[in-house]
Every structure is written in structure tokens, then in C-alpha cells.
Write a protein that holds these residues in place. Structure first.
Motif, short mmCIF file in Angstrom:
data_model
loop_
_atom_site.label_atom_id
_atom_site.label_comp_id
_atom_site.label_asym_id
_atom_site.label_seq_id
_atom_site.Cartn_x
_atom_site.Cartn_y
_atom_site.Cartn_z
N SER A 70 0.83 -1.19 0.00
CA SER A 70 0.00 0.00 0.00
C SER A 70 0.87 1.24 0.00
CB SER A 70 -0.94 0.01 1.21
OG SER A 70 -0.21 0.03 2.42
N LYS A 71 0.25 2.37 -0.32
CA LYS A 71 0.94 3.65 -0.28
C LYS A 71 0.59 4.38 1.00
CE LYS A 71 1.07 4.13 -5.30
NZ LYS A 71 0.61 4.90 -6.48
N GLY A 72 1.57 5.07 1.57
CA GLY A 72 1.38 5.76 2.82
C GLY A 72 0.58 7.03 2.70
N ASN A 73 0.20 7.56 3.85
CA ASN A 73 -0.63 8.77 3.89
C ASN A 73 0.08 10.00 3.33
OD1 ASN A 73 -2.75 7.36 5.12
ND2 ASN A 73 -2.00 7.83 7.18
N GLY A 74 1.39 10.04 3.46
CA GLY A 74 2.15 11.21 3.04
C GLY A 74 2.50 11.26 1.56
N LYS A 75 2.08 10.28 0.78
CA LYS A 75 2.30 10.19 -0.67
C LYS A 75 3.76 9.95 -1.03
CE LYS A 75 -1.55 13.32 -1.72
NZ LYS A 75 -1.95 14.56 -2.45
N ARG A 76 4.60 9.73 -0.05
CA ARG A 76 6.01 9.51 -0.32
C ARG A 76 6.49 8.15 0.17
NH1 ARG A 76 9.27 15.12 1.13
NH2 ARG A 76 7.83 16.58 0.07
N THR A 77 5.58 7.36 0.67
CA THR A 77 5.99 6.09 1.25
C THR A 77 5.22 4.92 0.66
OG1 THR A 77 4.42 6.35 3.09
CG2 THR A 77 6.67 7.13 3.44
N LEU A 78 5.91 3.81 0.60
CA LEU A 78 5.34 2.54 0.18
C LEU A 78 5.49 1.57 1.34
CD1 LEU A 78 4.26 0.91 -2.38
CD2 LEU A 78 6.63 0.09 -2.56
N SER A 79 4.44 0.83 1.65
CA SER A 79 4.48 -0.09 2.77
C SER A 79 4.24 -1.51 2.30
CB SER A 79 3.42 0.29 3.81
OG SER A 79 3.68 1.56 4.36
N LEU A 80 4.74 -2.44 3.09
CA LEU A 80 4.49 -3.85 2.86
C LEU A 80 4.17 -4.48 4.20
CD1 LEU A 80 4.46 -6.15 0.74
CD2 LEU A 80 6.80 -6.67 1.46
N GLN A 81 2.90 -4.78 4.42
CA GLN A 81 2.48 -5.47 5.62
C GLN A 81 2.63 -6.96 5.40
OE1 GLN A 81 1.38 -4.20 8.67
NE2 GLN A 81 1.52 -6.35 9.30
N MET A 82 3.40 -7.61 6.25
CA MET A 82 3.69 -9.02 6.11
C MET A 82 3.15 -9.76 7.33
SD MET A 82 7.58 -8.88 4.59
CE MET A 82 8.27 -8.34 6.15
N ASN A 83 2.21 -10.63 7.08
CA ASN A 83 1.59 -11.43 8.14
C ASN A 83 1.89 -12.90 7.93
OD1 ASN A 83 0.37 -9.08 9.22
ND2 ASN A 83 -1.41 -9.33 7.87
N SER A 84 1.68 -13.68 8.98
CA SER A 84 1.88 -15.13 8.92
C SER A 84 3.23 -15.49 8.34
CB SER A 84 0.75 -15.78 8.13
OG SER A 84 -0.52 -15.51 8.70
N LEU A 85 4.25 -14.83 8.81
CA LEU A 85 5.59 -15.04 8.28
C LEU A 85 6.12 -16.43 8.61
CD1 LEU A 85 7.04 -11.56 9.18
CD2 LEU A 85 6.87 -12.49 6.86
N ASN A 86 6.89 -16.97 7.70
CA ASN A 86 7.54 -18.25 7.90
C ASN A 86 9.01 -18.12 7.53
OD1 ASN A 86 7.87 -19.04 4.97
ND2 ASN A 86 5.63 -18.97 5.05
N PRO A 87 9.84 -19.09 7.90
CA PRO A 87 11.28 -18.97 7.64
C PRO A 87 11.63 -18.76 6.17
CG PRO A 87 10.90 -20.67 9.27
CD PRO A 87 9.54 -20.25 8.77
N GLU A 88 10.80 -19.22 5.24
CA GLU A 88 11.06 -19.02 3.82
C GLU A 88 10.92 -17.57 3.39
OE1 GLU A 88 10.02 -23.38 1.90
OE2 GLU A 88 8.52 -21.79 1.77
N ASP A 89 10.35 -16.74 4.25
CA ASP A 89 10.25 -15.32 3.97
C ASP A 89 11.52 -14.57 4.34
OD1 ASP A 89 7.54 -15.39 3.04
OD2 ASP A 89 6.89 -15.56 5.13
N THR A 90 12.47 -15.24 4.93
CA THR A 90 13.72 -14.63 5.32
C THR A 90 14.49 -14.13 4.10
OG1 THR A 90 13.96 -15.91 7.36
CG2 THR A 90 15.97 -15.04 6.40
N GLY A 91 15.04 -12.94 4.20
CA GLY A 91 15.82 -12.39 3.12
C GLY A 91 15.95 -10.89 3.25
N THR A 92 16.62 -10.30 2.28
CA THR A 92 16.74 -8.86 2.21
C THR A 92 15.63 -8.34 1.31
OG1 THR A 92 19.14 -8.99 2.48
CG2 THR A 92 18.23 -6.92 1.66
#
Length: 122
Positions: A70-92
Motif C-alpha cells: 500500500s501507499k502511505g498517507n504522506g504520498k512519499r511512502t510505500l508499505s508492505l504489511q507481512m503477516n503469517s511469516l515463515n522462515p522461507e520469507d527470510t531475506g533482504t
């Protein structure tokens, strides 16, 4: 040019959540195709989410239903909400931007990149 800086990475237990943010130097990111990529050690960079200029969203099958871009309220930010994380999500995790979206998962089509933020899921 657009400068991108990611934040919000860290360590979390399996099943937990993290919210990543990407701050852009541009006044607004509405004119850019914005995307999140991730890269595990020894692996190719993988596109996980994208939000084109039309406001729609795209996700990799591996994260669909768990991640939300999603895009943030200030129009300058991008967000990534990550739920139900598992070890395969590990990384940069990297934030990327381009004037318009092209082929899905084509990292070479993105001109601007952040330096990445580390996500570790135990």
C-alpha cells in the motif's frame, strides 16, 4: 532521480508480522510503478508485490493472502504489511520504482532501488 530508503526489517518468530516501509525522495510516488523484491542468500531476487500507477496490486503466489502492499498517507511512502511469516520469507527486502510497470518480476525494468532491509524469520 528518486532515492528510496527501506526500513522496518528485523527478526520475528514464525507466524508473526512485520511492516516494511519505503521512503521516497520524490514528492509523490503516484507517478511511479512501485514494487517490493526480496532476495535470500544465494538466490535470485524475487518480486513479491507491486502497485502500479493505477492503484491496483499484484503479488507473487508465495505471498498472496499474507502480504499487503500500500501507499502511505504522506504520498512519499510505500508499505508492505507481512503477516503469517515463515522462515522461507527470510531475506533482504528491496523497494524499487520505475516510471511504469512492465513485465511481472522483471527486476531489470526498475531504475530506482533502495539498499534493502533485512527480514529474519525464525
Amino acid at each position: 532521480h528518486v532515492q528510496l530508503v527501506e526500513s522496518g526489517g528485523g527478526s520475528v518468530q514464525a507466524g508473526g508480522s512485520l511492516r516494511l516501509s519505503c521512503a521516497a525522495s520524490a514528492y509523490t510516488i503516484s507517478n511511479y510503478c512501485m514494487a517490493w523484491f526480496r532476495q535470500a542468500p544465494g538466490s535470485e531476487r524475487e518480486q513479491v508485490a507491486r502497485i502500479p500507477t493505477d492503484g491496483t496490486t499484484n503479488y507473487a503466489d508465495s505471498v498472496k493472502g499474507r502480504f499487503t502492499v500500500s501507499k502511505g498517507n504522506g504520498k512519499r511512502t510505500l508499505s508492505l504489511q507481512m503477516n503469517s511469516l515463515n522462515p522461507e520469507d527470510t531475506g533482504t527486502y528491496y523497494c524499487a520504482a520505475e516510471s511504469r510497470c512492465r513485465a511481472w518480476a522483471d527486476a531489470t525494468s526498475y531504475t530506482y532501488w533502495g539498499q534493502g532491509t533485512q527480514v529474519t524469520v525464525s
